[in-house]
Scaffold this motif. Sequence first.
Motif, PDB file in Angstrom:
ATOM      1  N   VAL A 155       0.863  -1.182   0.000  1.00 49.74           N
ATOM      2  CA  VAL A 155       0.000   0.000   0.000  1.00 49.74           C
ATOM      3  C   VAL A 155       0.899   1.232   0.000  1.00 49.74           C
ATOM      4  CG1 VAL A 155      -1.733   1.314   1.277  1.00 49.74           C
ATOM      5  CG2 VAL A 155      -1.837  -1.185   1.268  1.00 49.74           C
ATOM      6  N   GLY A 156       0.628   2.162  -0.920  1.00 51.67           N
ATOM      7  CA  GLY A 156       1.389   3.420  -0.952  1.00 51.67           C
ATOM      8  C   GLY A 156       2.873   3.162  -1.103  1.00 51.67           C
ATOM      9  N   SER A 157       3.655   3.837  -0.272  1.00 49.72           N
ATOM     10  CA  SER A 157       5.099   3.679  -0.276  1.00 49.72           C
ATOM     11  C   SER A 157       5.449   2.391   0.477  1.00 49.72           C
ATOM     12  CB  SER A 157       5.741   4.895   0.402  1.00 49.72           C
ATOM     13  OG  SER A 157       7.129   4.792   0.377  1.00 49.72           O
ATOM     14  N   PHE A 158       6.249   1.541  -0.156  1.00 54.18           N
ATOM     15  CA  PHE A 158       6.587   0.273   0.491  1.00 54.18           C
ATOM     16  C   PHE A 158       7.993  -0.154   0.111  1.00 54.18           C
ATOM     17  CE2 PHE A 158       4.760  -0.911  -3.576  1.00 54.18           C
ATOM     18  CZ  PHE A 158       5.602  -1.909  -4.038  1.00 54.18           C
ATOM     19  N   TYR A 159       8.513  -1.104   0.880  1.00 55.16           N
ATOM     20  CA  TYR A 159       9.795  -1.741   0.612  1.00 55.16           C
ATOM     21  C   TYR A 159       9.554  -3.240   0.677  1.00 55.16           C
ATOM     22  CZ  TYR A 159      14.345  -3.760   1.284  1.00 55.16           C
ATOM     23  OH  TYR A 159      15.463  -4.541   1.136  1.00 55.16           O
ATOM     24  N   ARG A 160      10.177  -3.963  -0.222  1.00 55.11           N
ATOM     25  CA  ARG A 160      10.105  -5.418  -0.133  1.00 55.11           C
ATOM     26  C   ARG A 160      11.361  -6.024  -0.719  1.00 55.11           C
ATOM     27  NH1 ARG A 160       5.599  -7.334  -4.621  1.00 55.11           N
ATOM     28  NH2 ARG A 160       6.901  -6.877  -6.411  1.00 55.11           N
ATOM     29  N   ASP A 161      11.733  -7.174  -0.188  1.00 55.77           N
ATOM     30  CA  ASP A 161      12.839  -7.935  -0.728  1.00 55.77           C
ATOM     31  C   ASP A 161      12.621  -9.401  -0.417  1.00 55.77           C
ATOM     32  OD1 ASP A 161      13.698  -8.418   1.913  1.00 55.77           O
ATOM     33  OD2 ASP A 161      15.333  -6.992   1.816  1.00 55.77           O
TER      34      ASP A 161
ATOM     35  N   VAL B 280       7.362  -4.149   3.810  1.00 54.47           N
ATOM     36  CA  VAL B 280       7.139  -3.072   4.773  1.00 54.47           C
ATOM     37  C   VAL B 280       6.334  -1.979   4.084  1.00 54.47           C
ATOM     38  CG1 VAL B 280       8.211  -1.424   6.354  1.00 54.47           C
ATOM     39  CG2 VAL B 280       9.394  -3.575   5.828  1.00 54.47           C
ATOM     40  N   ASN B 281       5.132  -1.734   4.569  1.00 51.98           N
ATOM     41  CA  ASN B 281       4.347  -0.586   4.108  1.00 51.98           C
ATOM     42  C   ASN B 281       4.728   0.595   4.976  1.00 51.98           C
ATOM     43  OD1 ASN B 281       2.946  -1.865   2.056  1.00 51.98           O
ATOM     44  ND2 ASN B 281       1.246  -2.457   3.369  1.00 51.98           N
ATOM     45  N   LEU B 282       5.203   1.654   4.345  1.00 54.96           N
ATOM     46  CA  LEU B 282       5.712   2.833   5.041  1.00 54.96           C
ATOM     47  C   LEU B 282       4.598   3.867   5.123  1.00 54.96           C
ATOM     48  CD1 LEU B 282       9.008   2.683   3.047  1.00 54.96           C
ATOM     49  CD2 LEU B 282       8.688   1.980   5.422  1.00 54.96           C
ATOM     50  N   LYS B 283       4.095   4.102   6.333  1.00 48.56           N
ATOM     51  CA  LYS B 283       2.901   4.926   6.513  1.00 48.56           C
ATOM     52  C   LYS B 283       3.187   6.394   6.799  1.00 48.56           C
ATOM     53  CE  LYS B 283       1.072   2.090   9.707  1.00 48.56           C
ATOM     54  NZ  LYS B 283       0.095   1.377  10.554  1.00 48.56           N
ATOM     55  N   THR B 284       4.415   6.721   7.192  1.00 45.12           N
ATOM     56  CA  THR B 284       4.737   8.106   7.550  1.00 45.12           C
ATOM     57  C   THR B 284       6.084   8.502   6.946  1.00 45.12           C
ATOM     58  OG1 THR B 284       5.959   7.493   9.558  1.00 45.12           O
ATOM     59  CG2 THR B 284       3.561   7.853   9.804  1.00 45.12           C
ATOM     60  N   GLY B 285       6.357   9.791   6.954  1.00 53.51           N
ATOM     61  CA  GLY B 285       7.665  10.276   6.525  1.00 53.51           C
ATOM     62  C   GLY B 285       8.771   9.694   7.393  1.00 53.51           C
ATOM     63  N   SER B 286       8.518   9.568   8.681  1.00 57.55           N
ATOM     64  CA  SER B 286       9.506   8.955   9.583  1.00 57.55           C
ATOM     65  C   SER B 286       9.782   7.515   9.179  1.00 57.55           C
ATOM     66  CB  SER B 286       9.011   8.995  11.030  1.00 57.55           C
ATOM     67  OG  SER B 286       8.906  10.312  11.486  1.00 57.55           O
ATOM     68  N   GLY B 287       8.741   6.786   8.805  1.00 54.57           N
ATOM     69  CA  GLY B 287       8.903   5.404   8.367  1.00 54.57           C
ATOM     70  C   GLY B 287       9.741   5.315   7.096  1.00 54.57           C
ATOM     71  N   ARG B 288       9.485   6.205   6.143  1.00 59.48           N
ATOM     72  CA  ARG B 288      10.253   6.213   4.893  1.00 59.48           C
ATOM     73  C   ARG B 288      11.720   6.575   5.153  1.00 59.48           C
ATOM     74  NH1 ARG B 288       5.214   7.916   3.487  1.00 59.48           N
ATOM     75  NH2 ARG B 288       5.633  10.134   3.669  1.00 59.48           N
ATOM     76  N   PHE B 289      11.960   7.562   6.022  1.00 61.42           N
ATOM     77  CA  PHE B 289      13.322   7.956   6.371  1.00 61.42           C
ATOM     78  C   PHE B 289      14.052   6.806   7.055  1.00 61.42           C
ATOM     79  CE2 PHE B 289      16.341   9.882   9.397  1.00 61.42           C
ATOM     80  CZ  PHE B 289      17.189  10.502   8.490  1.00 61.42           C
ATOM     81  N   TYR B 290      13.393   6.179   8.015  1.00 61.97           N
ATOM     82  CA  TYR B 290      13.975   5.051   8.741  1.00 61.97           C
ATOM     83  C   TYR B 290      14.357   3.928   7.765  1.00 61.97           C
ATOM     84  CZ  TYR B 290      14.122   0.825  11.573  1.00 61.97           C
ATOM     85  OH  TYR B 290      14.491  -0.361  12.142  1.00 61.97           O
ATOM     86  N   MET B 291      13.438   3.595   6.854  1.00 61.68           N
ATOM     87  CA  MET B 291      13.703   2.511   5.912  1.00 61.68           C
ATOM     88  C   MET B 291      14.866   2.853   4.999  1.00 61.68           C
ATOM     89  SD  MET B 291      12.463  -0.485   5.539  1.00 61.68           S
ATOM     90  CE  MET B 291      13.761  -1.497   4.871  1.00 61.68           C
ATOM     91  N   ALA B 292      14.967   4.102   4.569  1.00 70.31           N
ATOM     92  CA  ALA B 292      16.085   4.521   3.724  1.00 70.31           C
ATOM     93  C   ALA B 292      17.420   4.328   4.453  1.00 70.31           C
ATOM     94  CB  ALA B 292      15.918   5.981   3.298  1.00 70.31           C
ATOM     95  N   LEU B 293      17.425   4.582   5.765  1.00 68.20           N
ATOM     96  CA  LEU B 293      18.653   4.423   6.546  1.00 68.20           C
ATOM     97  C   LEU B 293      19.036   2.962   6.760  1.00 68.20           C
ATOM     98  CD1 LEU B 293      18.297   7.089   9.382  1.00 68.20           C
ATOM     99  CD2 LEU B 293      19.866   7.140   7.438  1.00 68.20           C
ATOM    100  N   ILE B 294      18.058   2.121   7.033  1.00 66.66           N
ATOM    101  CA  ILE B 294      18.398   0.754   7.413  1.00 66.66           C
ATOM    102  C   ILE B 294      18.421  -0.249   6.254  1.00 66.66           C
ATOM    103  CG2 ILE B 294      17.511   1.082   9.755  1.00 66.66           C
ATOM    104  CD1 ILE B 294      15.395  -1.179   8.638  1.00 66.66           C
ATOM    105  N   LYS B 295      17.948   0.140   5.098  1.00 66.98           N
ATOM    106  CA  LYS B 295      17.859  -0.793   3.969  1.00 66.98           C
ATOM    107  C   LYS B 295      19.158  -1.577   3.726  1.00 66.98           C
ATOM    108  CE  LYS B 295      16.805  -0.787  -0.966  1.00 66.98           C
ATOM    109  NZ  LYS B 295      16.400   0.073  -2.081  1.00 66.98           N
ATOM    110  N   PRO B 296      20.313  -0.938   3.624  1.00 64.57           N
ATOM    111  CA  PRO B 296      21.533  -1.726   3.375  1.00 64.57           C
ATOM    112  C   PRO B 296      21.849  -2.689   4.523  1.00 64.57           C
ATOM    113  CG  PRO B 296      22.000   0.649   3.284  1.00 64.57           C
ATOM    114  CD  PRO B 296      20.576   0.487   3.678  1.00 64.57           C
ATOM    115  N   PHE B 297      21.587  -2.262   5.760  1.00 64.07           N
ATOM    116  CA  PHE B 297      21.844  -3.120   6.918  1.00 64.07           C
ATOM    117  C   PHE B 297      20.859  -4.285   6.946  1.00 64.07           C
ATOM    118  CE2 PHE B 297      23.152   1.201   8.097  1.00 64.07           C
ATOM    119  CZ  PHE B 297      24.510   0.975   8.262  1.00 64.07           C
ATOM    120  N   HIS B 298      19.610  -3.998   6.600  1.00 66.20           N
ATOM    121  CA  HIS B 298      18.583  -5.037   6.575  1.00 66.20           C
ATOM    122  C   HIS B 298      19.010  -6.170   5.641  1.00 66.20           C
ATOM    123  CE1 HIS B 298      14.807  -7.137   5.945  1.00 66.20           C
ATOM    124  NE2 HIS B 298      14.995  -6.960   4.653  1.00 66.20           N
TER     125      HIS B 298
END
Length: 177
Positions: free
Chosen positions: A30-36, A142-160
């Motif tokens: 839904v909306g902005s999301f991340y998946r792998d 991960v469905n990213l519901k807020t700007g904080s969620g999108r920022f957090y995901m951008a930071l942790i994506k490589p570590f994830h």
Amino acid sequence: MASKWFIFKDQNMVEQIEFPSNTRINGKEVGSFYRDSFSCKATKKDLNAAYVYHAIFAYLPKPVQIALKIRNTIVKWFGFSVADVKMALPLENIEVGKQAGFLTFETVSDSEVITVASEKNMDIWLSVMKLSEHEYAVSTLVNLKTGSGRFYMALIKPFHKLIAKYCITQAINEKRI
């Protein structure tokens, strides 16, 4: 000498793959999301999905546990939910509706186990799905519901990605799967 953190024996047994079309978490975007998704080739055959889920997530390597504790200490100040770093129950207790740390078991079958966590910044699904006799897919959505969620995901994506591959590889190297 290299740290155990960066040693990947049997590195080719875990690889990033296209998100499986037949996982039950496909279509929940839904909306902005991340998946792998990562595939792993187990050394044992005909394991069910709950066994593989448990073999990976009930034995998180110590460096991963420490990283999760540090993450929890930091993100709670930014409005993210935190919970124990435990991601699995004893194998015999894995069933729909049971909770392990911040995750709740949503689906438990021989072919797929899905856990879910929902909070104000994001909804997270984790799937372990049997692809064949020796192959399994470990997928995250991960469905990213807020700007904080999108920022957090951008930071942790490589570590994830590094941590996911490391945890799966450890389960193979320690002959749990």
